[in-house]
Structure formats: C-alpha cells, structure tokens
Design a protein around this motif. Sequence first.
Motif, PDB file in Angstrom:
ATOM      1  N   LEU A  41       0.987  -0.677   0.287  1.00  0.00           N
ATOM      2  CA  LEU A  41       0.097   0.166  -0.112  1.00  0.00           C
ATOM      3  C   LEU A  41       0.872   1.328   0.041  1.00  0.00           C
ATOM      4  O   LEU A  41       2.251   1.533   0.417  1.00  0.00           O
ATOM      5  CB  LEU A  41      -0.779  -0.586   1.367  1.00  0.00           C
ATOM      6  CG  LEU A  41      -1.903  -1.162   1.761  1.00  0.00           C
ATOM      7  CD1 LEU A  41      -2.672  -0.964   2.525  1.00  0.00           C
ATOM      8  CD2 LEU A  41      -2.709  -0.890   0.107  1.00  0.00           C
ATOM      9  N   THR A  48      -0.151   5.620  -3.510  1.00  0.00           N
ATOM     10  CA  THR A  48      -0.993   5.456  -3.836  1.00  0.00           C
ATOM     11  C   THR A  48      -1.756   5.526  -4.868  1.00  0.00           C
ATOM     12  O   THR A  48      -2.343   4.446  -5.824  1.00  0.00           O
ATOM     13  CB  THR A  48      -2.207   5.374  -2.768  1.00  0.00           C
ATOM     14  OG1 THR A  48      -1.245   5.285  -1.516  1.00  0.00           O
ATOM     15  CG2 THR A  48      -3.138   4.618  -2.161  1.00  0.00           C
ATOM     16  N   CYS A 136      -7.646   2.339   0.792  1.00  0.00           N
ATOM     17  CA  CYS A 136      -5.992   2.738   0.885  1.00  0.00           C
ATOM     18  C   CYS A 136      -5.895   4.521   0.991  1.00  0.00           C
ATOM     19  O   CYS A 136      -5.392   4.975   1.376  1.00  0.00           O
ATOM     20  CB  CYS A 136      -4.126   2.258   0.341  1.00  0.00           C
ATOM     21  SG  CYS A 136      -2.818   2.884   0.723  1.00  0.00           S
TER      22      CYS A 136
END
Length: 160
Positions: A41, A48, A136
């Motif tokens: 992540l 991201t 995320c």
Amino acid sequence: MYNKYKNICSAFQEIERISDEAISLDDKFDELEQELDTHQLGSNVTDTDNLIREHESKRAVLDNVGHPLIQRGEHLISLIKANEPPVPPSQNFPGSPASMPSQERQQIEGIVTHLKLRCSQLMDMWEKRWKELMQCMDLREFEAGYQKVSDVCHGGGWCR
C-alpha cells in the motif's frame, strides 16, 4: 468441395495458433497472478495514486489479450460445429459416439474453458486489489486532510 477443404485446413491452422497463443497467455497470466498477489500500500496519496495507475495497466492483459483470444476460440468452435456432419436422429442421444464433438472441437473447447476460468480468477483478484487500493486512497486522503487541519489549528493557535 474445395472450399470445405480450405475451411478445414484454415480451422486446423487457427486451432494451432490459438493453442500456441493460449500457452503464451498462460505464462502472462502466471506473472499477472504473482503481481496481483500483493498487499503493498502507498504511504501517502502520491504513492497510492501511482500504485492505482500501475494496477489499472495490469488489467490490459485481461481486456486486450485474454478476452479477444477467448472470443476467437468461441468463434472457431462455432465454425467447427457448423462443419461437423449432422447427427442422424436415431443416434442423437447423450453418450452416442455420433453425437460426440470432434476431437478438434473438444481441444479448442478445453482451451477456451481454461482461459475463461483463468480470466475469471484473475479478474476477481484484480477487483479485490482494486478495492484495497481505493480504500487505501480514501485513508491517505483523509490523513492528508486531517494533517492540514491539524497544521492550521496548531500553527494559528486556534485549537488551544
């Protein structure tokens, strides 16, 4: 008669091409499966976002290679069926040797079934990973917004 022979030869060549392409695609699917089997992540919005863009590009193997090959296989199955001799009504029952598909048709049906299964599994993995990355991103955007508010609050003395 010549056209029928020409169609049969063409079908055999297409079976061979699809078989070769399916083997190559299976290797690409193995690589894609390994790439999708990650839980990396991003540590911030930019990281991201980069992971999301990279992830989106991975779907191209399914959309631009897998699905068209499946469609070619299905088209070939239809052509083979159309050129198979008709089954007499007296022999048209399950298990009758006359009602069995040709070896060529069975071969291409097996390839198409395998590719459909792999595509479906990889699409499920792709979607699962997509959801992880989007969650995320939501978290990273929230954290960034919170940090801005916190900086303004503590920098200006408003939150004391």
